[in-house]
Design an enzyme around this catalytic site. Structure first.
Site, PDB file in Angstrom:
ATOM      1  N   ASP A  52      72.981  47.859 112.840  1.00  0.00           N
ATOM      2  CA  ASP A  52      71.862  47.186 112.189  1.00  0.00           C
ATOM      3  C   ASP A  52      71.214  48.137 111.184  1.00  0.00           C
ATOM      4  O   ASP A  52      71.900  48.993 110.616  1.00  0.00           O
ATOM      5  CB  ASP A  52      70.855  46.728 113.257  1.00  0.00           C
ATOM      6  N   HIS A  90      64.316  45.326 111.108  1.00  0.00           N
ATOM      7  CA  HIS A  90      65.158  44.389 111.851  1.00  0.00           C
ATOM      8  C   HIS A  90      65.867  45.081 113.021  1.00  0.00           C
ATOM      9  O   HIS A  90      65.858  44.589 114.148  1.00  0.00           O
ATOM     10  CB  HIS A  90      66.179  43.759 110.908  1.00  0.00           C
ATOM     11  N   SER A 253      70.030  36.242 115.122  1.00  0.00           N
ATOM     12  CA  SER A 253      70.046  37.683 115.394  1.00  0.00           C
ATOM     13  C   SER A 253      69.361  38.002 116.714  1.00  0.00           C
ATOM     14  O   SER A 253      69.836  38.824 117.504  1.00  0.00           O
ATOM     15  CB  SER A 253      69.310  38.442 114.281  1.00  0.00           C
TER      16      SER A 253
END
Length: 414
Positions: A52, A90, A253
């Site tokens: 990520d 994120h 996600s």
């Protein structure tokens, strides 16, 4: 083993909606507490790799939450260093969610977190980073790979695609890949443009759709009766934010992060890690509902208590039969490995299967550098691949196509 260049796919950034562009819209208050597993962690050691935007340690944990990972390994493939610091948020949110769900089940002494920064601070990922990151993680013992991203591409046979080859290798090494189905409300079975890598036909991929608090498919979530395996809450998932404290995020996600935590709990109760039994338990015990019927393989939302109960029993899951699937028992062997000059192929092939064998060699960035075709006229054929003499020392991937079956093997030239 790290990538220097930034490769693009089909002339487009490998940017994913699940990273920068979370689905818009107003959703009901979070029912996240309802999906927290009540089963304790087992004793088997499990390593989770998160691919990520990195992870930034949090100064404090909000009351009742445990988002801050104290100890982790990792690598930054964007800046080429050992500190996978997050400049986007994120990755921190994803890793924090996984850590929180696991921390509710007791001590985490047997859980190793591995953070691979493969996406930049704008949330863009590149194949030249993802491929070596996957190879490094698997070679360093990762059991579960969390891919909370997707990219959209043409719905066609993905054999030979660089990222697919890396996933093939992860499958052959026994790793479980948990991947976001995508946030485009597309049918990953039939639409012309679908989400990858979740839609690769590998049997070690668990593709995850998002559901709401009522167990209905989220309006943004991609789906597919054959290509998307499970569904779980993916709306208003609490997690750490870059400035400290807690925020809420929505998308496949975050549903993927929830499933990664659940798969990890199951794995800690196995005497030997078996990703197929984990996939099977989560798929086969899901609670069937009319809202998810024929939208995902499981026909419903994950029922973790039932999955936990079934884990110790024999379980047979749906096998993906697309031609891209990797055989469990290869029909060929590459030797010597490592090699210095000429790489040899020992192919066990039956008379009815005699035909051309295509062998392709890729470098660590997934670039095709050699390809040859050979005729097989005997049951057992040893082929000297003379072209490998020109290769520089390093690590490569050899893909062998025989009669529609594909195997991929990592080879090293000294």
């Amino acid at each position: 083993m790290n990538a220097q260049g930034k490769t693009e796919i089909n002339s487009a950034n490998f940017n994913t909606g699940s990273i920068d562009r979370n689905p818009p819209g107003n959703f009901p208050l979070s029912c996240f507490q309802d999906i927290i597993p009540q089963q304790p962690l087992g004793t088997a050691p499990i390593k989770i790799s998160v691919f990520d935007t990195g992870f930034t340690p949090q100064p404090t944990n909000p009351n009742g939450y445990s988002f801050n990972i104290q100890n982790y390994t990792g690598y930054d493939y964007i800046d080429d260093d050992t500190i996978p610091e997050d400049g986007n948020g994120h990755g921190t949110h994803i890793a924090g969610v996984i850590h929180h769900l696991l921390s509710q089940q007791g001590g985490l002494a047997n859980i190793t977190f591995d953070i691979r920064k493969t996406h930049d601070d704008m949330g863009r990922g590149f194949v030249s980073n993802l491929i070596p990151a996957i190879l490094d993680a698997v070679n360093e013992g990762a059991d579960i790979l969390n891919l909370s991203f997707s990219y959209q591409n043409i719905n066609e046979n993905p054999n030979g695609k660089p990222l697919k080859i890396a996933i093939d290798y992860a499958e052959q090494m026994g790793a479980l890949v948990i991947a976001a189905a995508g946030n485009t409300n597309e049918n990953n079975d039939t639409d012309a443009i679908i989400s990858f890598p979740a839609s690769y036909p590998n049997n070690n991929i668990l593709s995850v759709a998002s559901a709401d608090c009522n167990g209905k498919l989220s309006p943004f979530s991609s789906f597919g009766q054959r290509s998307v395996d499970v569904a779980i809450l993916g709306e208003n998932i609490p997690g750490p934010i870059m400035t400290g404290g807690m925020g809420y995020q929505t998308g496949t996600s975050f549903a993927t992060a929830n499933v990664t935590a659940m798969a990890t709990i199951l794995a800690t109760h196995q005497q030997q890690f078996d990703q197929q039994q984990i996939r099977c338990a989560l798929i086969n015990t899901s609670t069937t509902s009319s809202d998810l019927f024929e939208k995902v393989v499981a026909n419903g939302a994950i029922n973790f208590t039932a999955a936990f109960t079934q884990l110790g029993t024999a379980c047979t899951s749906v096998t993906k039969t697309t031609t891209g699937a990797v055989q469990k028992t290869p029909t060929s062997t590459l030797f010597p490995n490592p090699f210095r000059e000429t790489l040899q192929l020992d192919i066990d092939i039956k008379e009815k299967d005699r035909q051309h064998v295509t062998v392709s060699m890729y470098n660590q960035q997934g670039i095709l550098i050699l390809q040859d075709q050979f005729n097989t006229m005997q049951d057992n054929t040893v082929i000297n691949w003379a072209a490998t003499q020109q290769l520089r020392p390093g690590t490569y991937f050899a893909k062998i196509d025989i009669g529609g079956h594909t195997t991929t093997q990592m080879v090293i030239k000294k």
